[in-house]
Design a protein around this motif. Sequence first.
Motif, PDB file in Angstrom:
ATOM      1  N   VAL A  21      28.328  39.189  33.155  1.00  0.00           N
ATOM      2  CA  VAL A  21      28.253  37.760  32.830  1.00  0.00           C
ATOM      3  C   VAL A  21      28.396  37.511  31.328  1.00  0.00           C
ATOM      4  CG1 VAL A  21      26.909  37.089  34.839  1.00  0.00           C
ATOM      5  CG2 VAL A  21      25.719  37.891  32.818  1.00  0.00           C
ATOM      6  N   LEU A  22      28.083  38.492  30.507  1.00  0.00           N
ATOM      7  CA  LEU A  22      28.242  38.316  29.065  1.00  0.00           C
ATOM      8  C   LEU A  22      29.691  38.510  28.627  1.00  0.00           C
ATOM      9  CD1 LEU A  22      25.053  40.082  27.641  1.00  0.00           C
ATOM     10  CD2 LEU A  22      25.455  37.644  27.993  1.00  0.00           C
ATOM     11  N   ASP A  23      30.354  39.505  29.192  1.00  0.00           N
ATOM     12  CA  ASP A  23      31.778  39.774  28.932  1.00  0.00           C
ATOM     13  C   ASP A  23      32.077  40.252  27.513  1.00  0.00           C
ATOM     14  OD1 ASP A  23      32.657  39.215  31.482  1.00  0.00           O
ATOM     15  OD2 ASP A  23      32.998  37.092  31.070  1.00  0.00           O
ATOM     16  N   GLU A  24      31.091  40.297  26.637  1.00  0.00           N
ATOM     17  CA  GLU A  24      31.388  40.660  25.250  1.00  0.00           C
ATOM     18  C   GLU A  24      31.681  42.149  25.113  1.00  0.00           C
ATOM     19  OE1 GLU A  24      28.518  39.284  22.476  1.00  0.00           O
ATOM     20  OE2 GLU A  24      28.422  37.275  23.309  1.00  0.00           O
ATOM     21  N   ALA A 141      17.499  34.975  33.580  1.00  0.00           N
ATOM     22  CA  ALA A 141      18.790  34.901  34.270  1.00  0.00           C
ATOM     23  C   ALA A 141      19.576  36.200  34.113  1.00  0.00           C
ATOM     24  CB  ALA A 141      19.603  33.729  33.727  1.00  0.00           C
ATOM     25  N   LEU A 142      19.513  36.813  32.931  1.00  0.00           N
ATOM     26  CA  LEU A 142      20.191  38.092  32.723  1.00  0.00           C
ATOM     27  C   LEU A 142      19.526  39.209  33.514  1.00  0.00           C
ATOM     28  CD1 LEU A 142      20.995  38.006  28.895  1.00  0.00           C
ATOM     29  CD2 LEU A 142      22.594  37.777  30.790  1.00  0.00           C
ATOM     30  N   LEU A 143      18.199  39.164  33.635  1.00  0.00           N
ATOM     31  CA  LEU A 143      17.496  40.177  34.427  1.00  0.00           C
ATOM     32  C   LEU A 143      17.914  40.128  35.891  1.00  0.00           C
ATOM     33  CD1 LEU A 143      13.866  40.124  32.958  1.00  0.00           C
ATOM     34  CD2 LEU A 143      15.601  41.912  32.726  1.00  0.00           C
ATOM     35  N   LEU A 144      18.178  38.941  36.395  1.00  0.00           N
ATOM     36  CA  LEU A 144      18.671  38.832  37.775  1.00  0.00           C
ATOM     37  C   LEU A 144      20.005  39.548  37.932  1.00  0.00           C
ATOM     38  CD1 LEU A 144      17.892  35.133  38.835  1.00  0.00           C
ATOM     39  CD2 LEU A 144      16.805  37.230  39.667  1.00  0.00           C
ATOM     40  N   GLN A 145      20.883  39.375  36.967  1.00  0.00           N
ATOM     41  CA  GLN A 145      22.176  40.058  37.029  1.00  0.00           C
ATOM     42  C   GLN A 145      22.001  41.569  36.907  1.00  0.00           C
ATOM     43  OE1 GLN A 145      25.049  38.807  37.760  1.00  0.00           O
ATOM     44  NE2 GLN A 145      24.493  36.646  37.725  1.00  0.00           N
ATOM     45  N   ALA A 146      21.047  42.001  36.105  1.00  0.00           N
ATOM     46  CA  ALA A 146      20.792  43.442  35.998  1.00  0.00           C
ATOM     47  C   ALA A 146      20.249  44.000  37.307  1.00  0.00           C
ATOM     48  CB  ALA A 146      19.824  43.715  34.848  1.00  0.00           C
ATOM     49  N   LEU A 147      19.286  43.295  37.913  1.00  0.00           N
ATOM     50  CA  LEU A 147      18.708  43.757  39.178  1.00  0.00           C
ATOM     51  C   LEU A 147      19.731  43.748  40.294  1.00  0.00           C
ATOM     52  CD1 LEU A 147      15.225  41.976  39.036  1.00  0.00           C
ATOM     53  CD2 LEU A 147      15.697  44.421  38.750  1.00  0.00           C
TER      54      LEU A 147
END
Length: 267
Positions: A21-24, A141-147
């Motif tokens: 989601v970050l794409d960087e 929100a980022l933790l959800l993507q990690a999990l």
Amino acid sequence: MSIIQIVLLLIVAGITGVGSVLDEGQTHRPLVACTLVGLVLGDITTGVILGGTLEMMALGWMNVGLAMAPDTAIASVISTILVITANQGIGEGIAIAVPLAAAGQALTIFVRTIAVFFVHKADSYAEQGNFRGIEIMHIFALLLQALRVMIPTLIISMISADAVSRFLNGIPEVVTGGLQIGGGIIVVVGYAMVINMMDVPNLKPFFYIGFLFAAFTSFNLVGFGGLGLCLALLFIQLKYNVLNHPAPQTVAVNQGSYDDLDDDLDA
């Protein structure tokens, strides 16, 4: 698989999930994710080869508006773990990655739907001027993507290699063969989409140069990479040299001045 390897795999999975989601950092791309998994499991060669193969498939996978692309993070991490631990080939890895990417696509849509709650909560914090609350909502929100990637990775890591091998060997050959053919078609479509995006008139000669070299020489991929880098540097140097050193402007000469000069000389 040791405890240290499982922990490192979970870290890699979390990084790839956040990167999707970050794409960087592009950590969710197959070439990066598969290489990191291969490094953790002690078979970096298989990781690089599988990552490069899956990268060709995923060249044209991108999110456009509300259309979600197949998930490369789960597909890259899980397929590499299964291939290395079960001693499978690259073809089996492609066959595993295609359905995993489709399943990950549905999963990421579900997670992003949940993340809408954190977005609205961040909006309320913004109205209050609570910057700390906004940061916390972003982190959640980022933790959800990690999990989203870590949990499937943990489940696969806890399964024994023999069970994984029996499961993969039990897949009918017609299924694996069909998925490999489908993966090859996806590679062609991905290249076509990339070439379509590169439809820039002043860059087309470089594309044709690469095609001619590929057709009439025996260059390997390393040679083509070096050739592409040299052409890119040459293009940049020529472009910025023209911008920094414009052509000298011609000064218009007044014809009447020559006539006045002649008159003065005659006088």
